[in-house]
Scaffold this motif. Structure first.
Motif, PDB file in Angstrom:
ATOM      1  N   SER A 251       0.782  -0.723  -0.134  1.00  0.00           N
ATOM      2  CA  SER A 251       0.044   0.104   0.147  1.00  0.00           C
ATOM      3  C   SER A 251       1.135   1.186  -0.164  1.00  0.00           C
ATOM      4  O   SER A 251       0.743   2.432  -1.055  1.00  0.00           O
ATOM      5  CB  SER A 251      -1.027   0.440   1.576  1.00  0.00           C
TER       6      SER A 251
ATOM      7  N   ALA B 169       0.796   4.110  -2.806  1.00  0.00           N
ATOM      8  CA  ALA B 169       1.297   6.035  -2.741  1.00  0.00           C
ATOM      9  C   ALA B 169       2.313   6.470  -3.271  1.00  0.00           C
ATOM     10  O   ALA B 169       2.317   7.560  -3.480  1.00  0.00           O
ATOM     11  CB  ALA B 169       1.052   5.570  -1.202  1.00  0.00           C
TER      12      ALA B 169
ATOM     13  N   GLU C 171      -1.741  -2.779  -8.470  1.00  0.00           N
ATOM     14  CA  GLU C 171      -3.050  -2.901  -7.399  1.00  0.00           C
ATOM     15  C   GLU C 171      -4.583  -4.141  -8.169  1.00  0.00           C
ATOM     16  O   GLU C 171      -4.533  -5.227  -7.134  1.00  0.00           O
ATOM     17  CB  GLU C 171      -3.585  -1.541  -7.692  1.00  0.00           C
TER      18      GLU C 171
ATOM     19  N   LEU D 218      -6.507  -4.570  -4.516  1.00  0.00           N
ATOM     20  CA  LEU D 218      -6.937  -3.142  -4.239  1.00  0.00           C
ATOM     21  C   LEU D 218      -7.376  -2.306  -4.810  1.00  0.00           C
ATOM     22  O   LEU D 218      -7.523  -2.244  -6.295  1.00  0.00           O
ATOM     23  CB  LEU D 218      -5.013  -3.354  -3.646  1.00  0.00           C
ATOM     24  N   GLU D 219      -8.349  -0.905  -4.027  1.00  0.00           N
ATOM     25  CA  GLU D 219      -8.528   0.146  -5.020  1.00  0.00           C
ATOM     26  C   GLU D 219      -7.787   0.931  -4.062  1.00  0.00           C
ATOM     27  O   GLU D 219      -8.332   1.316  -3.271  1.00  0.00           O
ATOM     28  CB  GLU D 219      -9.568  -0.687  -5.336  1.00  0.00           C
ATOM     29  N   VAL D 220      -6.523   1.313  -4.421  1.00  0.00           N
ATOM     30  CA  VAL D 220      -6.532   2.529  -3.775  1.00  0.00           C
ATOM     31  C   VAL D 220      -5.471   3.395  -4.657  1.00  0.00           C
ATOM     32  O   VAL D 220      -5.421   4.480  -4.067  1.00  0.00           O
ATOM     33  CB  VAL D 220      -4.913   1.931  -2.934  1.00  0.00           C
TER      34      VAL D 220
END
Length: 339
Positions: free
Chosen positions: A139, A143, A182, A187-189
């Motif tokens: 994560s 970012a 992703e 994930l959905e970030v």
């Protein structure tokens, strides 16, 4: 008999010594009065000019690339081999291989020579791992990649054309790999890249070292190519839509509108800037003369790859105010290649 009295020789000598003492005293006063050091017979101390916009963005992008590399190594080293999805492992490996190349592409010639002289041409791969602010998990890595993508987007809008091309290529690759990671990690970030309307100057450009743009001939050539390929992509997606159903058909029709809207905007650029306008044709030749099942499946990726390359080239050649469309297009086509 002379009416002018002659000065005795010993008084002349005294006057000269007094003048020398006065001059030396004046120099000492100047040196202590904030005028800087003065070396008689030597050059003045060199003060380098403040950094230009290219250097400002380099100084921000390179540490961010180092953080991304350190995070990539951390995620790879801490993951259990049996628990890592093959798609995730492949994406991490691709990222790990690309980041040092991207970093080298941003270095000036002088910076490259300094690293070679230090016997550290691309910074040892172990060095970024010592960064205290490196991401520690997937994560955090995502970012960091989003931050790298967004900073590359802003930089490509403002830096010199010769630097804008590798910078937007880094942004496109980062957009692609972030989506791959992703999706592989479920994930959905990852946020969407900036639209062309959102790509605006965000840094003050120093007057001392203003950025430069490419030759007009390069701009006109790449602008002509991008017009042609956007019209062509719109036509081919219309053909693909006629052969698809339901959601796939709607996806192709949506891309028809995207490509034709870009082509129309590029056509406006050409009209206003004096470049050649490429009109839309009613019919275009199909690749190979016909579309079989295999080519039908490959064509969207082939179109996206070609358009990404075209818009990266146009970003490097275009005037600053014409870049946002191509920057956004390059990132969008890169993301389209991610699935």
């Amino acid at each position: 008999m002379s009416l002018t009295a002659r000065t005795p020789p010993h008084r002349v000598a005294v006057s000269r010594r007094s003048a020398l003492r006065a001059t030396a005293g004046a120099l000492a006063v100047l040196a202590t009065a904030g005028c800087g050091s003065i070396a008689l017979g030597g050059p003045e101390e060199y003060t380098p000019p403040p950094p230009g916009i290219d250097d400002i963005y380099r100084a921000e992008l390179i540490p961010l690339l180092d953080r991304a590399l350190a995070g990539t190594e951390t995620v790879r080293d801490t993951a259990e081999p049996s628990a890592v999805d093959p798609a995730l492992s492949a994406a991490l490996t691709a990222l790990w291989a690309a980041l040092p190349i991207q970093r080298t592409a941003l270095l000036t010639g002088a910076q490259q020579e300094e690293e070679i002289d230090a016997q550290d041409p691309a910074r040892e791969r172990s060095a970024p791992a010592r960064l205290a602010d490196a991401p520690a998990d997937l994560s955090g890595l995502l970012a960091t990649l989003v931050a790298l993508r967004d900073l590359s987007t802003s930089a490509a809008r403002q830096v010199s054309g010769s630097l804008a091309r590798p910078v937007v290529a880094i942004g496109a690759h980062t957009a692609w790999i972030a989506r791959r990671l992703e999706d592989a990690a479920e994930l959905e970030v990852v946020s969407a890249p900036a639209s062309s309307e959102e790509i605006v100057p965000v840094r003050d450009v120093p007057d001392t070292d203003p950025p430069s743009v490419g030759a007009q001939t390069d701009y006109f050539t790449t602008l002509e190519q991008a017009q042609q390929e956007e019209w062509y992509a719109g036509y081919l997606h219309e053909v693909l839509a006629s052969r698809a159903r339901d959601e796939a058909r709607e996806d192709h029709l949506g891309l028809v509108e995207v490509h034709r809207a870009r082509a129309e905007e590029l056509e406006r650029f050409a009209e206003e800037d004096g470049a050649r306008v490429i009109p839309r044709q009613a019919v275009y030749p199909l690749p190979g003369g016909t579309l079989d099942a295999q080519l039908t499946g490959q064509l969207p990726s082939l179109l996206a790859t070609g358009l990404m390359i075209d818009h990266i080239a146009l970003t490097g050649a275009a005037p600053f105010e014409r870049r946002p469309l191509s920057i956004a297009a390059a990132l969008a086509e890169a993301e389209r290649l991610a699935p």
